[in-house]
Scaffold this active site. Structure first.
Site, PDB file in Angstrom:
ATOM      1  N   HIS A 187       6.936  -9.505   8.432  1.00  0.00           N
ATOM      2  CA  HIS A 187       7.725  -8.687   7.500  1.00  0.00           C
ATOM      3  C   HIS A 187       8.775  -7.860   8.228  1.00  0.00           C
ATOM      4  CE1 HIS A 187       8.514  -6.666   3.727  1.00  0.00           C
ATOM      5  NE2 HIS A 187       8.289  -5.477   4.275  1.00  0.00           N
ATOM      6  N   ASP A 188       8.440  -7.342   9.395  1.00  0.00           N
ATOM      7  CA  ASP A 188       9.383  -6.521  10.149  1.00  0.00           C
ATOM      8  C   ASP A 188      10.615  -7.290  10.605  1.00  0.00           C
ATOM      9  OD1 ASP A 188       8.158  -4.103   9.948  1.00  0.00           O
ATOM     10  OD2 ASP A 188       7.462  -3.989  12.019  1.00  0.00           O
ATOM     11  N   ASP A 191       6.689 -13.871   7.105  1.00  0.00           N
ATOM     12  CA  ASP A 191       6.228 -12.671   6.390  1.00  0.00           C
ATOM     13  C   ASP A 191       4.947 -12.982   5.626  1.00  0.00           C
ATOM     14  OD1 ASP A 191       5.926 -10.352   4.861  1.00  0.00           O
ATOM     15  OD2 ASP A 191       8.049 -10.253   4.308  1.00  0.00           O
ATOM     16  N   ARG A 208      -1.744   3.703   8.313  1.00  0.00           N
ATOM     17  CA  ARG A 208      -0.659   3.086   9.070  1.00  0.00           C
ATOM     18  C   ARG A 208      -1.161   1.923   9.929  1.00  0.00           C
ATOM     19  NH1 ARG A 208       4.702   2.206   8.868  1.00  0.00           N
ATOM     20  NH2 ARG A 208       5.651   2.135  10.932  1.00  0.00           N
ATOM     21  N   SER A 252      12.471  -4.857   1.740  1.00  0.00           N
ATOM     22  CA  SER A 252      11.136  -4.345   1.433  1.00  0.00           C
ATOM     23  C   SER A 252      11.214  -3.422   0.212  1.00  0.00           C
ATOM     24  CB  SER A 252      10.545  -3.666   2.674  1.00  0.00           C
ATOM     25  OG  SER A 252       9.168  -3.415   2.529  1.00  0.00           O
TER      26      SER A 252
END
Length: 418
Positions: free
Chosen positions: A397-398, A369, A282, A198
């Site tokens: 993505h994680d 992702d 967030r 990332s």
């Protein structure tokens, strides 16, 4: 950095020696300046010097001001970092590990004083692991502009007050220059590998292009060569949530009075400071960090007994966690750095910059992702002339944080570790 489930000067510029964990920083505040050991009612997210335990952090103060790509400089720069293993006699076994947006230097190790959670890549660093600390010396710094011990918006400016609105724009290139000065301080002229995912991958990419003689190999995971329109749009909305919060005060909120956090760390967080805006940012980010298929499978349209959608409760949880450990100013400055990321800026474009880079690359992406879709890593692989490594995951993505076994295999292959 997306959390796992329930952090231009001459590159040869000398830096002052690193100082050891637990020691007081070797530079005083100006006479009469307010202490940065924040009282319980100070508006400060992240690690607080003089209040929070140092933990495993070490600190290095750069020997001269850091000149910035956009103009100006930052004086009295401090970089927090952690290390594992031992540097060999020739300083040739060092690996640089770079964190993503809301990460820090605690890449490995258990939770404990000064470290509210375990290392974000704990399964990769240690004896016998992919980054084998019986062979390698692993260094993980907190990024310039962060809030876990490195100089950032909450840090004291030369007048002793927090930078706040006076904090300058920093770019990925500036962050790498700070890390290069840290390498000088540690006596490391060339990294055996630079590894990151990332935002950490962006810095690994920049390291290879900016300092090719100092990088033996770059492992770049889950990022692209230049920020896309969609990424910029998603980030812009998040920043608007923070800077539009009445508690933002133009960035000068750090010493404003507020209601302290509950002693048990639970319950609502209220008072001044852009906590509501940071929490909203967030929530938006967390949706982009996971795949649609995973969210549907985990939550669907199910409702809790209190009437809240389960997926909304999940987002609330991640927002609450972040506002208790992260500074809004750092979130803004690091997000802006990602918005302006372009490894080809001033180098004839990213295609030219990467095609002419002599550093061997390993490029990997997560197949689900949607924030940094795998087509971006495919482009990187084609430009650098290497095969694309795919991480298969339902987590989006994680996945670069959660699919430890797959990431470990990629790193072992890159470092040619059996």
């Amino acid at each position: 950095m997306p959390d796992s489930v329930p952090p231009s000067p001459d590159p040869d510029a000398r830096a002052a020696p690193a100082h050891t964990a637990g020691a007081a920083p070797p530079w005083p505040l100006p006479p009469g300046a307010p202490s940065m050991a924040a009282p319980d009612d100070a508006v400060l997210g992240g690690w607080r010097e003089g209040v929070d335990p140092v933990g495993e952090r070490r600190f290095a103060r750069l020997g001269q001001p850091l000149r910035l790509e956009r103009g100006g400089d930052v004086t009295r720069v401090r970089i927090a970092y952690e290390t594992w293993g031992r540097l060999d006699a020739t300083a040739s076994n060092a690996v640089l590990v770079l964190h993503a947006l809301t990460g820090d230097s605690h890449a490995a190790g258990p939770a404990g004083p000064g470290h509210p959670g375990p290392g974000w890549w704990d399964g990769l660093i240690g004896p016998g692991r992919a980054l084998d600390t019986e062979r390698l010396f692993v260094v993980a710094p907190n990024v310039l502009g962060g809030c876990q011990g490195s100089t950032g918006p909450a840090s004291p400016a030369p007048d002793g007050r927090p930078y706040g609105s006076r904090w300058p724009e920093v770019t990925i290139r500036d962050q790498v220059d700070a890390e290069a000065a840290l390498a000088d301080a540690l006596g490391i002229r060339r990294w055996s590998a630079v590894v990151g995912g990332s935002m950490g991958g962006m810095r690994a990419l920049e390291w290879a292009v900016r300092h090719p003689g100092r990088v033996a190999r770059a492992v770049v995971v889950a990022c692209g060569a230049v920020a896309s329109a969609e990424q910029i749009g998603l980030y812009a909305v998040q920043l608007q949530a923070i800077t539009g919060d009445p508690g933002w005060h133009g960035g000068d909120y750090h010493l404003s009075p507020t209601t302290p956090l509950p002693p048990d760390g639970k319950g609502p967080v209220d008072g001044k400071g852009p906590r509501g805006g940071l929490g909203l940012a967030r929530r938006m980010a967390q949706v982009s960090y996971r795949s649609e298929a995973e969210l549907e499978a985990r939550f669907g349209a199910r409702v809790r007994p209190d009437g809240a959608f389960e997926v909304a409760s999940y987002l609330d949880h991640h927002a609450d966690r972040l506002i208790r450990r992260f500074d809004a100013g750092s979130y803004v400055t690091l997000t802006r750095a990602m918005m302006t990321q372009d490894v080809g800026r001033g180098r004839g474009g990213h295609a030219s910059a990467l095609a002419t880079c002599p550093v061997p690359f390993t490029i990997a992406g997560v197949d689900s992702d949607r924030l940094y879709p795998i087509r971006l890593q495919q482009e990187l692989a084609e430009l650098t002339g290497v095969p694309l490594r795919r991480i298969h995951s339902r987590h989006g993505h994680d996945g670069f944080l959660l699919e430890i076994d797959q990431v470990a295999t990629i790193i072992r292959d890159a470092l040619r570790i059996p």
